[in-house]
Design a protein around this motif. Structure first.
Motif, PDB file in Angstrom:
ATOM      1  N   GLU A  94       0.829  -1.202   0.000  1.00 27.26           N
ATOM      2  CA  GLU A  94       0.000   0.000   0.000  1.00 27.26           C
ATOM      3  C   GLU A  94       0.870   1.260   0.000  1.00 27.26           C
ATOM      4  OE1 GLU A  94      -3.455   0.461   2.970  1.00 27.26           O
ATOM      5  OE2 GLU A  94      -1.845   1.654   3.824  1.00 27.26           O
ATOM      6  N   ASP A 113      -0.634  -4.410   3.523  1.00 21.32           N
ATOM      7  CA  ASP A 113      -0.853  -3.112   4.163  1.00 21.32           C
ATOM      8  C   ASP A 113       0.035  -3.183   5.407  1.00 21.32           C
ATOM      9  OD1 ASP A 113      -1.648  -0.938   5.619  1.00 21.32           O
ATOM     10  OD2 ASP A 113      -3.789  -1.409   5.586  1.00 21.32           O
ATOM     11  N   ASP A 116      -1.842  -0.882   9.331  1.00 21.36           N
ATOM     12  CA  ASP A 116      -3.246  -0.532   9.157  1.00 21.36           C
ATOM     13  C   ASP A 116      -3.761   0.202  10.396  1.00 21.36           C
ATOM     14  OD1 ASP A 116      -5.957  -0.801   7.925  1.00 21.36           O
ATOM     15  OD2 ASP A 116      -6.272  -1.886   9.797  1.00 21.36           O
ATOM     16  N   GLY A 117      -4.535   1.261  10.138  1.00 28.03           N
ATOM     17  CA  GLY A 117      -5.110   2.019  11.261  1.00 28.03           C
ATOM     18  C   GLY A 117      -4.165   3.095  11.769  1.00 28.03           C
ATOM     19  N   ARG A 272      -8.687  -0.423   0.386  1.00 27.13           N
ATOM     20  CA  ARG A 272      -8.051  -0.935  -0.844  1.00 27.13           C
ATOM     21  C   ARG A 272      -8.367  -2.408  -1.024  1.00 27.13           C
ATOM     22  NH1 ARG A 272      -6.232   2.653   2.884  1.00 27.13           N
ATOM     23  NH2 ARG A 272      -4.911   4.270   2.008  1.00 27.13           N
ATOM     24  N   GLU A 276      -6.223  -4.691   1.534  1.00 24.40           N
ATOM     25  CA  GLU A 276      -7.044  -4.767   2.746  1.00 24.40           C
ATOM     26  C   GLU A 276      -8.247  -5.696   2.574  1.00 24.40           C
ATOM     27  OE1 GLU A 276      -7.462  -0.411   2.837  1.00 24.40           O
ATOM     28  OE2 GLU A 276      -6.458  -0.393   4.778  1.00 24.40           O
TER      29      GLU A 276
HETATM   30 MG   LIG Z   1      -5.234  -0.064   6.124  1.00 22.32          MG
END
Ligand SMILES: [Mg+2]
Ligand SMILES: O=P(O)(O)OC[C@H]1O[C@](O)(COP(=O)(O)O)[C@@H](O)[C@@H]1O
Ligand SMILES: [Mg+2]
Length: 346
Positions: A94, A113, A116-117, A272, A276
């Motif tokens: 990503e 990814d 994430d977050g 995505r 994801e």
């Molecule tokens: Mg993410």
């Protein structure tokens, strides 16, 4: 391996030829072990955040225009470095514009990814890593621009009060916990399942006014609770970390929605497909849950580009099916006041 994000215990095990993770098919063992080693190193670095580095600080934007935090880049560099020299032929992140060729002889293609977050890094709320593994084809395009049903493995790490790895290799969902006493990964479950129903939903309600009519109708009916057409009360959660929502849904059921909306840049939602949604859909489906873009199964969607986004709905099968049914309602029904809607009036 992996710059300064290496878990020395895991690296020592791997160097001695001892598997870091139990329960992984032989073809994927080395790659999964390296993911686990980097994950343990990231978990430790997160735990020390703010002592001698600011992991949540902004460092620029990625090729897709998203703001990057320091930890986004640190994690991406660490996974990419750790997977060099393994069976991973193509590494698609990503955080990078194009896929990297790591080993021209490799037979795997890994989408990731790395972090994430990332809005939650400084808030000390659970964040994670999401990955999906395909058989490698001749080019990155033919390896990644294909349906998620072609995945041979997918999973996530969650950096929370407990650090866990959750993955499926196409025969159920496994979970390992990182033991903070021994720094070892312990396999604790082999058959995680998603509860078929639940009374919890997750959506970023601040975007209500931008949502399509079927999503507004579904949420209106949940919020109306026992007084509305559903005739029962619901609870809502929104963590803003996809991994954390996934982990909760795998633990006690529920449904997650990130729909398309009217804001600029959100015509296909936010999340995505390659990095994801397809990997999470693979895990959830392996656990007996469902995952769609609101109407069609996510695992049937073929991305046109590596960074494509998609609306995403996943979780307990009964709830995901109900949301699809709202999308099938005639427009005048889904925009009507909740008390007037015929289909779900109890
Ligand atoms: Mg993410
Ligand atoms: O801030 P919003 O719009 O609620 O979006 C939250 C979503 O964005 C994400 O943080 C996107 O992931 P990244 O942090 O990898 O960009 C998801 O984890 C989460 O579900
Ligand atoms: Mg990310």
């Amino acid at each position: 391996m992996g710059g300064d994000i290496v878990d020395s215990q895991g690296a020592a095990l791997a160097a001695a030829g001892t598997p870091v993770l139990e329960g992984v098919p032989q073809q994927l063992a080395e790659v999964m072990d390296r993911l686990a080693i980097v994950t343990a190193g990231i978990a430790r670095r997160i735990a020390r955040g703010g002592i001698d580095e600011q992991l949540g600080g902004g460092v620029g934007t990625n090729a897709d225009g998203d703001g990057q935090k320091a930890l986004d880049v640190i994690a991406d560099d660490a996974f990419c470095a750790a997977l060099a020299g393994t069976a991973v032929r193509f590494y698609a992140s990503e955080e990078q514009e194009v896929a990297v060729t790591l080993n021209p002889e490799g037979d795997l293609a890994l989408a990731i990814d790395p972090l994430d977050g990332s809005s939650n890094i400084d808030a000390n709320v659970s964040i994670g890593t999401i990955f999906g593994i395909y058989p490698a084809e001749d080019t990155p395009e033919s390896s990644f621009l294909r349906p998620g049903s072609d995945l041979i493995a997918a999973g996530y790490a969650i950096y929370g009060p407990q650090c866990c790895l959750v993955a499926s290799f196409g025969a159920g969902v496994l979970k390992w916990v990182l033991d903070p006493e021994t720094a070892a990964w312990v396999l604790v479950a082999r058959g995680l399942t998603v509860a078929p129903s639940s009374s919890e939903f997750a959506i970023n309600a601040s975007n209500y006014r931008h949502w399509p009519a079927p999503v507004r109708a579904y949420v209106d009916d949940c919020v109306a609770g026992a007084d509305g057409p559903r005739g029962q009360n619901f609870n809502m959660r929104w963590v803003a970390s996809l991994v954390a929502e996934t982990h909760r849904i795998l633990t006690r059921g529920g449904v997650f929605l990130y729909p398309r909306d009217d804001r600029k840049g959100y015509a296909q939602g936010r999340l995505r497909l390659v990095y994801e949604c397809a990997p999470i859909a693979f895990v959830i489906t392996q656990g007996g849950g469902s995952a769609t873009d609101g109407e069609q199964p996510i695992l049937a969607r073929v991305p046109a580009h590596l960074h494509d986004r998609t609306p995403f709905v996943f979780g307990s099968s009964e709830k995901v099916a109900r949301i699809t049914a709202y999308h099938d309602l005639p427009e005048r029904e889904s925009s009507a006041l909740f008390g007037k809607r015929g289909l779900f009036r109890s």
